[in-house]
Each structure stands twice: as C-alpha cells, then as structure tokens.
Design an enzyme around this catalytic site. Structure first.
Site, PDB file in Angstrom:
ATOM      1  N   TRP A  66     -86.465 -12.169  74.688  1.00 59.26           N
ATOM      2  CA  TRP A  66     -86.002 -10.964  73.994  1.00 59.26           C
ATOM      3  C   TRP A  66     -86.916  -9.830  74.467  1.00 59.26           C
ATOM      4  O   TRP A  66     -88.137  -9.948  74.364  1.00 59.26           O
ATOM      5  CB  TRP A  66     -86.138 -11.190  72.489  1.00 59.26           C
ATOM      6  CG  TRP A  66     -85.787 -10.006  71.630  1.00 59.26           C
ATOM      7  CD1 TRP A  66     -84.675  -9.212  71.736  1.00 59.26           C
ATOM      8  CD2 TRP A  66     -86.550  -9.504  70.519  1.00 59.26           C
ATOM      9  NE1 TRP A  66     -84.703  -8.251  70.767  1.00 59.26           N
ATOM     10  CE2 TRP A  66     -85.834  -8.404  70.002  1.00 59.26           C
ATOM     11  CE3 TRP A  66     -87.739  -9.870  69.906  1.00 59.26           C
ATOM     12  CZ2 TRP A  66     -86.281  -7.667  68.905  1.00 59.26           C
ATOM     13  CZ3 TRP A  66     -88.181  -9.149  68.816  1.00 59.26           C
ATOM     14  CH2 TRP A  66     -87.465  -8.067  68.322  1.00 59.26           C
ATOM     15  N   ASP A  76     -90.795 -17.849  66.960  1.00 58.33           N
ATOM     16  CA  ASP A  76     -89.934 -16.757  66.533  1.00 58.33           C
ATOM     17  C   ASP A  76     -88.596 -17.367  66.147  1.00 58.33           C
ATOM     18  O   ASP A  76     -87.888 -17.922  66.987  1.00 58.33           O
ATOM     19  CB  ASP A  76     -89.773 -15.751  67.691  1.00 58.33           C
ATOM     20  CG  ASP A  76     -88.884 -14.582  67.290  1.00 58.33           C
ATOM     21  OD1 ASP A  76     -88.417 -14.551  66.136  1.00 58.33           O
ATOM     22  OD2 ASP A  76     -88.655 -13.701  68.142  1.00 58.33           O
ATOM     23  N   LYS A 129     -79.728 -12.078  60.993  1.00 55.87           N
ATOM     24  CA  LYS A 129     -78.512 -12.687  61.567  1.00 55.87           C
ATOM     25  C   LYS A 129     -77.873 -13.684  60.609  1.00 55.87           C
ATOM     26  O   LYS A 129     -76.681 -13.618  60.339  1.00 55.87           O
ATOM     27  CB  LYS A 129     -78.831 -13.402  62.881  1.00 55.87           C
ATOM     28  CG  LYS A 129     -79.958 -12.820  63.679  1.00 55.87           C
ATOM     29  CD  LYS A 129     -79.535 -11.681  64.536  1.00 55.87           C
ATOM     30  CE  LYS A 129     -80.761 -11.091  65.195  1.00 55.87           C
ATOM     31  NZ  LYS A 129     -80.485 -10.121  66.176  1.00 55.87           N
TER      32      LYS A 129
END
Ligand code: KET
Length: 726
Positions: free
Chosen positions: A160, A241, A277
C-alpha cells in the site's frame, strides 16, 4: 487606563510583527509561500480526484479500495444502520479519553487475536483506539521511531503506497523486501525469507495480516508459520497491518490466522486494525492499535507511551464510529448479522473476479487471466503497465492506480463487460513488471531558504557525532561514563597533536598503532559477527552493529599500555644515563644538579626548623614533578578502566566483549612496542632522510627526561648569551 494602553499596544505590536514578517518574506520572495512546490497527487486518492473531475457518464472508478454494491453505490451495512439507531441520542458528545473507547478496544482485539487468546487472558495487550488503519500505522511508526531508535522497518514490495510515506515521515529507515513474483504472479516466498533472514536483529517487519494490498497474494498457513519462526529466530518485530479482516475469505476468524499464529508463537508484536472496509465505516476513522507485551506491568508502561504519542497529535479519537463498532461486536445477534454481511461483500467480490475473467476469456484473450480469480481480497493486481493504465483512463474513463491495481469492489454486472473489453484492447503486449513504489527521496544538499521551509520529514538529516554515548536520564554515573567514552577519540587526537608538536620518531609509531588497533577491531567485529547486547541494542539503536571486541576498550588499553612501557623504558634510561646521548645526559646532569641543590636547600631549611615553609613547598613541588610521569600513566589506566566499565554499564558491550578489547589492545601495544624499539634503535638513520630532517624529527626514546633536557638547553643558551653581553 493601563488596560486601554495594553489593548491599543497589542494590535500595534501585531501589526509591526506582521509588517516585519512580510518585509522579511519580501526579502526572500514576493510571498511567504512562493517557494512551496506543488506536491504530487496521492497515487490512490488522487485517482478519485481525477475520476470526480471526469464528465463521462460511463466512467468507472476502480481506484480506491472502497466497497460498492452491484449498482456501483456505496453501502451502509444493515448492522451498522441498526447500531446507529441504538446509539442515536443515547450518548453525550463528550471527549473520549486519549486511548479512546475502552470497550470498543477490547471488542476489537478479541476480534483479531480471538476470544480465547492467551495474550488477552494474560492481559499482555496494550491497546488504543486509533484514527482507522492509517492512524494505527502512523502511531506504530512513531512508536518504533521513539522506542526502537535507529531500527529499520522492512516493508514488502509492492505494498500500500502510504506505508512508505508513513514510515518516512516518522523518520524510520526503510528497507523493502521482495514479496511478489511477477513471473508466477504469486508470492516470492523464498526470496522474501532469504531477505528477511539477513535483516539485523531489532528491526521491524511490516506484514499485511490478510488480503495483501495491492497483490491479493497471501502466504499459506504453513508459510505464515515459517515466517513467524523466522522472525522469532532473527529477533525481528512483526507489525501486522490488518485493514481487510473478513475480505480475504469472507470469514473474520480465518482472516485473522496470521495474527493468531504470531501471538501463539509468543511474539511481541504490533497490530493495526481498521474498521473502514469490513464495517464500511470509511469516513468514521475508527481503528485499533495494539501492542503485545511481556506482562501487565509492561502493558501499563507501553500504554502510557502510546497515549503520550497520540495526545500531541490529535488529543483523542472521534466517538461515533467506536460506539457503532462496540454496539455491533458486543451484541451477539448484531455481530452475527454483521459477519453475514462481511461474507456477502467478500462473495460479491469473488463473483466479480470470476465474471471479469470469463469476460476476458470470452473475448478471446490469448493471455492467462487465472490470477484474477487466484488472488484474494479487495484488489486485483492485473499486471497492466502504467502506460496501459493511462490508456484505459484516457480512452475509456476507467480509473485505477498506475501500478495496475483494480479495486474489485468497483466492478459490477453493469460495467464488467466494458472493463474487460478495454483491458483486452490494451493488454495485447502486457508488461507484467510492476513498478516499485519507492519512498519520495528526501531533500539532499545544503540548507537553503527554500529547503529550510520544507517539512522535517522531507529532510534527509543524518547526525555525525563522536562517541554519542547514551545514558539513562537521571543516571549520574552513566553521564560521567558517557563523557569518559570520548577518551579513545581524544587519545588518538592527542597522539596526532604530539606527533605534530614534538616530532618524535616513536610518536609516529604510537599514532599508527592506535589507528591499527581501531582498524583491527573493525575487522574482527566483521569476522566474528557477534551481536551487541540484546537487552539494550534496540534502545541504543545499534542492533545492526557487531560488538566483539569493544574497540573503545582496545584503543584505551593500547594507549595505557604504551604509556606504561614508555615510562618504564625512560626510567631504565635514567638509571643508566650513560647510554643516553650528549644533550640528554647534559639535561639529566643539569636537572639532576638543580634538583640536588633544591633538595639540599629544602633539607637545610627543614633542619633549621624555622622559615623553611617555602622550601618545604619547593621540595613537595619537586617531588610532584618527579612523580608526574607515573601519575600520568596511572591516570590513563584509571580512564581506561572507566571507559571499559562504561561500555558495560551503558549497555554497549557485554563484559566478554570489553575483556576481549582490553586483551587485544594491551597485547597489541606490547608487540607494537617491540617494533617501535627496533625501529628507533636499528633504523635511527632514517632520521637523516631529507624530509624527516626538514621537519626536525628526532629520536628521544633514549632520553630519560626530555623536558628537563630541553629546559637545560634553554638555560645554557641564556647563560651563554648573558656572559657574552657582559
Ligand atoms: N492498510 C492497508 C493495507 C490499506 O490498504 C489501507 C487503505 C489502510 C491500511 C488504511 O485504511 P484506513 O482507511 O486508514 O483504515 N487502503 C485503501 C484506501 C487508502 O489508500 O487510503 C486503498 O488502498 O485504496
């Protein structure tokens, strides 16, 4: 009246200050900010900006990882709507504590580590409500920067894009490890392990807990286990993460497997959770940052430091999202409904993968599109090159990140055919080599007015310091020992200054010997590769350096041993002064005569027993002067002991490393001394070399008291001059 004056004075002062400021600014530029360059667009959120500016009604946004339903609309989950109904009006809008909503945090960590997780039962987890996943990552990076100074973060390639910005802005050194293998469009597990196995102990490794962004390629259960063992063996700190729990498999427990494997294996680790999300709470900025510690006591300290990082950044987190998540996770019925909704979202994405692949195959694409369905999570890493992506955007209003990543959540039954056609058209010659997301290069070069205005993060500042010995605040002994740690550097400088000022042949060799000792220690450290003490290296930021032997101790031992040998040598020379050359023996004779005279004067005064105070002082001074060379040697040994003890006390070396340093330094000094004697005695004629003669080099090794000899010469010269003038 006074108040009025003050009222009038304040705006006046402000005006003046402003005037000065604008004049000062005008001096440099026409405005304060004319030097500020435009920052490049964010590679992910910048795509949304471009998408919004496009007027084509058929435009498709596959940029940001945000869930959409089959009609392309953002979704609010039913469980979230129900939680909102329950929360509405039932709470004040008060500040949350710095660490946020405690029950929310406890629910979050249970979701990640598992209801029955031993680390939770043993109260080993420090936790704090964060500003979603990004906030958690940023706090982890700041914590690493503060409490693991000098350590490096290992980040996968690709990743990311914001990971690189986050750790860069926290001033943590970044290394990128191989993760994806374009040829197989799968995980490059072997190279990844190989790379990480070479990372210095005390480094941190960033891992995507599930649904790796952007590749959609995760390690298998077995590979997670292997990785966990590798990181444990190499003393590397995992930072996980977890932004997509539930999105990889549709099952939140299954997607937490990496977290649970690492916790089970007894890792101390950090975890960054996001509810953006999986609960669709993107704009609520709700996440949880947790750190697994040794015990409850450590948790207390760590949690207090987590809060100390958050408070000056944003004070405390927003309350609404945390209440929603807590309401859902704490109610079994609502939680069940939510888990079902996560599964539905994951399944819709999986069905879109199948549909996209079928469409491409139906178009007769000769390429393999298996990876679309093999990959998991929210994204598909298509393999399209940046140029191909540009064409999709320019010709078809299809927006995606330039690394070829498609947010599968943006694909639906209405746009999949158009998307497949566009990909098919532009993938005739696919370039599967992805571009590395490199951290923006820090500013290099001198401080200039424009550069000085940059944010600290853009500066690539490095410190150069001599013996930056760190000590625990409040440790007075540590502070003294830290100062003593500068001694080896001064020993080398001292030798250089002596060499320059005294031009003595043996000083050339002593100076070279000191440098040789230091160089030899560097070589031995490289060969032996023995680490620094594990308990302190993270805090001192030297885990990547080797510690056997301690070069500080070696250099000091070399200096002290040489000083002792020189002292003994000169003592021997003074007892057999016949062997010394003419000037030296004159010096000895002169100094000796003066001493004898002074001593007999002092003795006479003492025997008179009266006005002899001054003579007694003179005798004491004389004795001190005689003892000075020995005192100097003793002082050097005391300093050597302080440096050696300090290396252990301050945590830089183990006692064995210090002992090895002392042994190496003193034995090298003894051997080197033999060479020095041989050079001075046998090769004395080298002094006749034109260069050495021009520089007035001399050999004073055989001279028992050089200073006395020199002083005598000056006295004699002055006497002769006086006689002549008479
Ligand atoms: N980690 C990863 C791996 C990640 O993909 C994101 C978001 C985050 C953390 C941060 O999520 P937050 O919204 O702070 O909880 N990624 C998507 C959005 C973004 O770039 O901000 C994305 O890649 O599209």
């Amino acid at each position: 009246m006074e108040g009025l004056i003050r009222q009038a004075a304040v705006p006046l002062l402000q005006q003046q200050a402003r005037g000065f400021a604008s004049r000062a600014a005008g001096f440099w530029n026409s405005s304060w900010f004319s030097h500020v360059p435009e920052a490049p667009r964010d590679p992910i959120l910048g795509v949304t900006e471009k998408f919004l500016a496009d007027t084509n009604p058929q435009k498709i946004n596959l940029g940001v990882g945000a869930y959409r339903d089959d009609s392309g609309q953002p979704v609010v989950l039913k469980s979230v709507r129900e939680a909102e109904r329950r929360v509405a009006g039932s709470h004040f809008m008060e500040y949350l504590p710095i660490a946020g909503h405690r029950q929310f945090c406890e629910d979050s960590v249970k979701l990640a580590y598992g209801e029955d997780s031993p680390v939770l039962k043993n109260k080993q987890v420090a936790m704090l409500q964060s500003l979603s996943g990004t906030g958690s990552c940023r706090l982890s990076a700041e914590f690493q920067g503060h409490w693991m100074p000098g350590s490096t973060i290992y980040i996968p390639t690709p990743t990311w894009a914001n990971h690189l910005n986050i750790w860069r802005d926290a001033h943590v050194a970044i290394e990128q490890y191989p993760y994806y293998k374009p040829e197989t469009r799968g995980l490059d597990f072997e190279r990844m392990c190989d790379f990480l196995s070479k990372a210095p102990a005390g480094s941190a490794v960033l891992l995507h807990a599930c649904a790796h962004n952007p590749t959609g390629v995760d390690p298998s259960t077995e590979q997670w286990r292997e990785l966990s063992q590798l990181l444990k063996q190499k003393a590397l700190l995992p930072i996980l993460d977890c932004a997509y729990q539930g999105f990889a498999s549709g099952d939140c427990d299954r997607d937490a497997q990496a977290i649970r494997i690492f916790a089970e294996d007894g890792h101390r680790m950090m975890l960054c959770q996001s509810f953006a999300k999986n609960m669709g709470l993107y704009g609520q900025r709700v996440g949880c940052w947790s750190i697994v510690c040794d015990d409850e006591k450590e948790v207390k300290a760590v949690e207090s430091q987590m809060k100390a990082l958050a408070r000056p950044m944003y004070s405390n987190p927003p309350v609404h999202g945390a209440l929603l998540v807590h309401t859902i996770l704490a109610d079994p019925e609502l939680k069940k409904q939510w888990l079902g909704e996560v599964k539905d979202m994951a399944e819709r994405i999986i069905s879109m993968r199948t549909l996209l692949r079928q469409n491409l195959e139906a178009l007769g694409s000769p390429l393999s599109w298996n990876h679309i369905t093999d990959q998991i999570g929210m994204f598909c890493y298509t393999g399209l090159s940046p140029e191909q992506v540009d064409k999709l955007t320019a010709e078809h209003s299809i927006y995606l990140t330039r690394n070829g990543r498609i947010s599968m959540a943006g694909v639906n039954t209405n746009n999949v055919a158009r998307l497949a056609e566009a990909i098919h058209k532009h993938s005739a010659a696919p370039d599967y080599l992805f571009r590395l997301d490199r951290p923006p290069a820090p500013h290099r070069g001198p401080f200039t007015a424009a550069a000085a205005a940059m944010s600290g993060a853009q500066w690539g500042l490095k410190a150069f310091c001599i013996a930056c010995a760190k000590f625990q605040e409040g440790d007075a002994l540590g502070e003294v020992l830290a100062v003593a740690a500068t001694a080896p550097y001064f020993a080398i400088y001292h030798a250089a200054v002596l060499l320059h000022a005294r031009r003595e042949l043996h000083m050339v060799l002593v100076f070279m010997g000191l440098l040789l000792t230091s160089a030899l220690c560097t070589v031995v450290k490289k060969v032996l590769k023995q680490p620094r003490p594990a308990a302190t290296c993270t805090l001192l930021g030297n885990c990547h350096k080797h510690g056997m032997p301690s070069s500080h101790s070696a250099v000091m031992a070399f200096a002290a041993t040489t000083a002792l040998l020189l002292y003994l040598h000169r003592r021997r020379a003074s007892s057999s002064s016949g062997s010394s050359n003419g000037i030296c023996s004159a010096g000895i004779r002169g100094a000796g005569a003066a001493r004898t005279a002074r001593r007999s004067g002092a003795a006479a005064a003492a025997s008179k027993g009266s006005s002899g105070g001054g003579d007694f002082v003179a005798a004491a001074v004389e004795r001190l002067a005689q003892a000075l060379p020995l005192l100097e040697v003793l002082l050097l040994w005391v300093l050597t002991a302080a440096v050696a003890y300090g290396r252990v006390h301050l945590g830089y070396h183990t006692p064995a490393q210090v002992a090895a340093g002392l042994a190496l330094g003193s034995s090298l000094a003894a051997a080197w001394w033999c060479i020095t004697l041989a050079v001075c005695q046998r090769w004395g004629p080298v002094l006749r070399l034109p260069l050495l003669r021009a520089l007035h080099f001399r050999d004073t090794l055989g001279c028992p008291d050089v200073h006395a000899a020199e002083a005598e010469i000056f006295v004699q010269t002055a006497d002769t001059a006086n006689k002549r003038s008479e």
